[in-house]
Write an enzyme that holds these catalytic residues in place. Structure first.
Site, short mmCIF file in Angstrom:
data_model
loop_
_atom_site.label_atom_id
_atom_site.label_comp_id
_atom_site.label_asym_id
_atom_site.label_seq_id
_atom_site.Cartn_x
_atom_site.Cartn_y
_atom_site.Cartn_z
NE ARG A 141 -0.44 0.22 5.00
CZ ARG A 141 0.43 1.07 5.54
NH1 ARG A 141 0.77 2.18 4.90
NH2 ARG A 141 0.98 0.81 6.71
N GLY A 142 0.23 2.38 -0.22
CA GLY A 142 0.92 3.65 -0.07
C GLY A 142 1.10 4.00 1.39
CB CYS A 147 1.21 8.04 9.00
SG CYS A 147 -0.21 6.98 9.36
#
Length: 233
Positions: A76-77, A179
């Protein structure tokens, strides 16, 4: 005018799966994506994971757990995050209409989750340059992410998705740089509203609003911190 981002007009198949191992759910996503490409239905998986760290393609070595805790590397990003009990995870496996617009897709997921928060009494925003749903900083506290988004689009079909912190253990985020963002915090619905908000309390609303956002029934609106200040004046 209702503006769906999906290539299909059939209803989305919403599946509530309970608690599922991360790798098993990842394989299920890939199987459903293959089926979607072959003409199968759009699907939304809603579930929780046992505690696990997952790393997106842009994760840097220094952002991983310092204690050597295992991390699942994904396609995923985004960067590294945590999943676990008390967090509602959603994986839309959706065939996107042409022309593909991944940014619009992400904004629609954000819109749905912003509306979920608003219906609970929590004011949230987008932060420019950062995906996800945020509680704006105040009184010396930084912006705090309540929902994370990390997606992949392959063969015009979406994988991965979003994670909404309901009543999860926020301490699990302290071992990583969530993140990849070091100047902001992580929060949950329970922490912000100061009352228990469990996954079961929001799963129906999330399912309905994500489907509405993808189909254009719930339009994307401006939710930046600046717009919030202006609307309060």
């Amino acid at each position: 005018m209702i503006d769906s981002i999906r290539s299909s007009r059939a209803l989305i198949d919403v599946r509530r799966l309970g608690t599922v191992d991360y790798r098993a759910a990842w394989q299920q996503q890939r199987d459903l994506a293959d089926a979607r490409v072959a003409g199968g239905p759009d699907t939304l998986l809603l579930l929780q994971h046992p505690a696990v760290y997952t790393a997106g393609r842009r994760t840097e070595p220094h952002e991983r757990p310092l204690d050597g805790t295992p991390v699942v590397d994904t396609d995923r990003g985004g960067k590294i995050t945590w999943h676990g009990p008390g967090q509602l995870v959603g994986y839309p496996i959706i065939g996107l209409a042409e022309p593909l617009d991944v940014v619009d897709y992400v904004r629609r997921l954000e819109e749905a989750l912003i509306k979920v928060c608003a219906d609970l009494g929590l004011d949230t925003v987008r932060v420019p340059g950062r995906s996800g749903v945020w509680v704006p900083g105040d009184a010396g506290r930084p912006d705090r992410k309540v929902a994370a988004i990390g997606v992949r689009v392959s063969r015009a079909t979406t994988l991965h998705g979003f994670a909404l912190n309901c009543d999860c253990d926020l301490g699990a985020f302290s071992a990583i740089v969530p993140c990849g963002i070091s100047d902001a915090g992580v929060t949950s619905l329970t922490a912000e509203l100061r009352r228990p908000v469990a996954v079961d309390d929001v799963v129906t609303s999330v399912a309905d609003l994500v489907c509405d956002a993808l189909d254009g029934v719930l339009p994307v609106r401006e939710h930046s911190p600046g717009a919030r200040v202006a609307s309060a004046m």
